[in-house]
Design a protein around this motif. Structure first.
Motif, short mmCIF file in Angstrom:
data_model
loop_
_atom_site.label_atom_id
_atom_site.label_comp_id
_atom_site.label_asym_id
_atom_site.label_seq_id
_atom_site.Cartn_x
_atom_site.Cartn_y
_atom_site.Cartn_z
N ASP A 1 1.00 -1.15 -0.04
CA ASP A 1 -0.03 0.15 -0.16
C ASP A 1 0.93 1.27 -0.12
O ASP A 1 0.51 2.17 -0.74
CB ASP A 1 -0.71 0.09 1.11
N ILE A 2 2.01 1.26 0.92
CA ILE A 2 2.89 2.31 0.90
C ILE A 2 3.40 2.58 -0.35
O ILE A 2 3.55 3.70 -0.96
CB ILE A 2 3.96 2.20 2.18
N ILE A 3 3.70 1.44 -1.13
CA ILE A 3 4.62 1.58 -2.43
C ILE A 3 3.70 2.29 -3.36
O ILE A 3 4.07 3.06 -4.08
CB ILE A 3 5.10 0.16 -2.79
N ALA A 4 2.48 1.64 -3.44
CA ALA A 4 1.50 2.45 -4.31
C ALA A 4 1.33 4.11 -3.94
O ALA A 4 1.25 4.74 -4.87
CB ALA A 4 0.11 1.88 -4.20
N ASP A 5 1.33 4.33 -2.54
CA ASP A 5 1.19 5.60 -2.05
C ASP A 5 2.13 6.52 -2.80
O ASP A 5 2.10 7.56 -3.47
CB ASP A 5 1.29 6.00 -0.74
N ILE A 6 3.66 5.97 -2.61
CA ILE A 6 4.76 6.79 -2.99
C ILE A 6 4.83 6.99 -4.49
O ILE A 6 4.94 7.86 -4.91
CB ILE A 6 6.12 5.86 -2.69
N ASN A 7 4.12 6.05 -5.16
CA ASN A 7 4.06 6.42 -6.88
C ASN A 7 3.21 7.17 -7.09
O ASN A 7 3.48 8.08 -7.79
CB ASN A 7 3.76 4.87 -7.25
N LYS A 8 1.93 7.14 -6.37
CA LYS A 8 1.04 8.13 -6.59
C LYS A 8 1.17 9.58 -6.28
O LYS A 8 1.33 10.58 -6.93
CB LYS A 8 -0.15 7.80 -5.82
#
Lengths: 416, 240
Positions: B180-187
């Protein structure tokens, strides 16, 4: 609880039996072929009685039989440490400094001589700490740089009459170059391999000093090195400078003290700097350090060079103090001793290394009364320290960052 | 796909001595996307990342980053260019404190204020790290260490972040929160992420595109969605 005591007694019995097995061949077998038991048993019984008291004391302390006696003692010790904490570190630093300043005034020649040794080894320990403790590269030939420094002063002084103060930076320079020469080819090696190669370099240096008769006078060494000189202004008719030779040990002590203090401060500052952090990251994980943008090649070479500079400076002082150098002083065992000081004191910990040096230089002196068994007791003491304090006498702590963080935390709470 | 690729590999051969791990890899990563590279053990996934990062230099082929060839650039010069990797098995600095680990992430940077700001930023992403900031990295749990490794990489201000098996050895619930955090960083920061995973299901759910790697070669390239629905992939990597 009972089970635990059983285990202690069992371990104790096995240990004593092992000691008997170790002692008898040393004390009981004689060169003429006779075998005796009496002497072994006496020595063994002494040790047995001594350690039995220790074990009994340990058990009573653990089972709290004597809590009525020990508790007040522990409380007292706690209060003492409270008092020591109440005074700020700066006060302790001043007290220590005053002690170091008066030391040669209240002590005899022998004690000052030992103190100079301690201070020189502190300087060596600080240098090796950079290579081994911070950058994590096991160096078994470190004493070679000490030798380079000592021979630099010895040769330049005897052949060209250069003064100590001119030779001191040169000794640092040459040791630094030697450090880079050793460091460069070994940069891709790690762990055991690095240790073996550095050991080889250390031995090469000693053998070259030993065999290059025309330059170093081989095993006979170099005699007639001038002591440290200082120019003192005198006022007879006109102002002129007079050379004062530092032949007295207590004056030399102060010079070596300055060197040791400078090296301690320098290494402390390096350790808390960006460079120090880069070194520590290389020690922890070289590949990860590289991925984070640390130029491992440059920082490893720098560690060798800086470490060698400290050894070179100490070497010049060594030559000036002894006024004689020979390859004998730079053997492999000396490298091991310096490494032991660093490991025993606590790798990377600066007060630890100072204590390690004191222990390893002072213990053999204290044990002089054991005469024949001096080195045996010394070895046993080292084993015991390593068994009970595997991280060293004073393990390295990460104080600086903590203090910074606490400050930040305080301001944070103030704001909110 | 739109725009120029930010990272491109053209027929890259690489390996360790005589062992050839990559036998001609070509792939493209576009700015702002999450790219998954999936494959079995020994397919060459980690070697691909190590080759991009300059720890292993390619024997043949070309690597372009922002249109610049980076084949021969040493590893330590890549973080300042915005390319950073979270290596397999986390590889944090165990005897340094959490805070020191993070400071080392910002090693090449000199802007104190910026570093402090980013430090606060990663602490807000991973509040547990703030609690543990004075603890030695090695005393953290596996999940916390993964967070630390991720946070340390974020401190380099990456434009392309390479993640090698972020789910390795972690409990499913922690894996989910890390992804989830990885997706957040990307976004949130528009960071391009290249995700190497054995956990193909999770990786393809997070990613927009994926490559399938088999014994040093790319065998398939497609949208993550279609890869997830591909019968062969489901059989080989998703355990059906």
């Amino acid at each position: 609880m009972r089970q635990e005591y059983k285990k202690i007694w069992k371990n104790y019995a096995v240990g004593m039996a092992w000691l008997l097995g170790l002692l008898w061949p040393m004390l009981g077998i004689h060169p003429d072929g006779t075998l005796t038991f009496h002497r072994t048993l006496t020595v063994w019984l002494y040790i047995f009685a001594g350690s039995l008291i220790c074990v009994l004391f340990y058990i009573t302390k653990k089972s709290r039989i004597l809590s009525g006696v020990t508790d007040p003692l522990v409380n007292g010790a706690g209060k003492l440490s409270d008092i020591s904490k109440a005074l700020p570190t700066s006060v302790w630093m001043v007290l220590l400094f005053v002690f170091l300043l008066v030391y040669p005034l209240v002590n005899g020649r022998y004690a000052i001589d030992v103190a100079i040794s301690v201070l020189l080894y502190v300087c060596l320990g600080m240098g090796l700490n950079i290579v081994v403790g911070l950058a994590g590269m096991l160096d078994l030939g470190y004493i070679a740089f000490y030798g380079v420094g000592a021979y630099t002063y010895a040769l330049l002084n005897v052949a060209y009459g250069l003064s100590f103060w001119l030779c001191l930076p040169l000794a640092g320079c040459f040791a630094c170059i030697a450090g880079c020469l050793v460091g460069y080819p070994t940069l891709n090696m790690r762990g055991d391999y690095l240790a073996i190669v550095t050991m080889g370099f250390g031995e090469i240096t000693r053998i070259v000093l030993n065999n290059w008769m025309s330059l170093t006078n081989g095993p006979n060494g170099i005699l007639g090195i001038k002591p440290i000189s200082i120019l003192i202004p005198t006022f007879h008719n006109t102002m002129s400078f007079e050379t004062f030779w530092v032949k007295k040990l207590n004056v030399l002590y102060y010079f070596v003290l300055i060197l040791a203090v400078i090296s301690v401060i320098a290494v402390t500052r390096l350790r808390n700097s960006r460079i120090g952090r880069a070194w520590e990251s290389i020690r922890e994980d070289e590949t990860a350090a590289e991925l984070m943008g640390v130029n491992t090649f440059r920082y490893k070479l720098l560690a060798y060079a800086v470490g060698a500079v400290f050894a070179g400076l100490a070497g010049a002082f060594f030559a000036a103090r002894m006024r004689f150098v020979s390859p004998e002083s730079f053997t492999f065992i000396e490298s091991c001793m310096v490494l032991c000081m660093v490991v025993l004191g606590g790798m990377g910990s600066i007060p630890g290394i100072v204590l390690g040096v004191i222990v390893l230089i002072a213990l053999p002196e204290v044990f002089r009364q054991f005469a024949l068994y001096r080195m045996l007791v010394f070895g046993a003491a080292m084993i015991i320290i390593m068994l009970f304090k595997p991280d060293g006498l004073i393990p390295a702590k990460r104080l600086k960052i903590q203090a910074q963080y606490e400050k930040k935390g305080e301001t944070d709470t103030n704001v909110s | 796909m739109s725009a120029e690729p930010i990272l491109e590999l053209k027929d890259v051969h690489s390996g360790y001595g005589s062992i050839k791990a990559l036998k001609g890899i070509s792939l493209k990563a576009y700015p702002g996307e999450i790219l998954a590279i999936i494959g079995a053990n020994g397919a060459g996934k980690s070697t691909t990342l190590m080759t991009i990062c300059g720890i292993v230099h390619p024997d043949q082929g070309e690597i372009f980053y922002k249109g610049k060839k980076i084949n021969k650039i040493p590893a330590q010069k890549l973080p300042p260019m915005g390319l950073c990797q979270v290596p397999e098995g986390r590889r944090i600095f165990p005897r340094l404190t959490v805070e020191e680990n993070l400071i080392l992430g910002a090693f090449y940077r000199n802007d104190r204020a910026g570093i402090d700001k980013d430090m606060e930023h990663v602490y807000s992403l991973f509040p547990i790290l703030k609690e543990r900031s004075r603890q030695q990295g090695g005393t953290l749990s596996g999940g916390e260490q993964q967070m630390l490794a991720l946070a340390r990489a974020l401190m380099t201000k990456p434009e392309v972040l390479l993640l090698d098996e972020p789910s390795l050895g972690l409990a499913p619930i922690i894996v989910q929160s890390i992804f989830d955090i990885i997706a957040d960083i990307n976004k949130n920061s528009d960071t391009t992420i290249i995700l190497v995973e054995q956990n193909a299901n999770l990786a393809l759910q997070t990613a927009q595109r994926g490559y399938v790697l088999e014994t040093g070669r790319i065998t398939l390239e497609d949208d993550a969605e279609s890869l997830l629905n591909n019968a062969d992939i489901r059989k080989a990597y998703l355990g059906e």
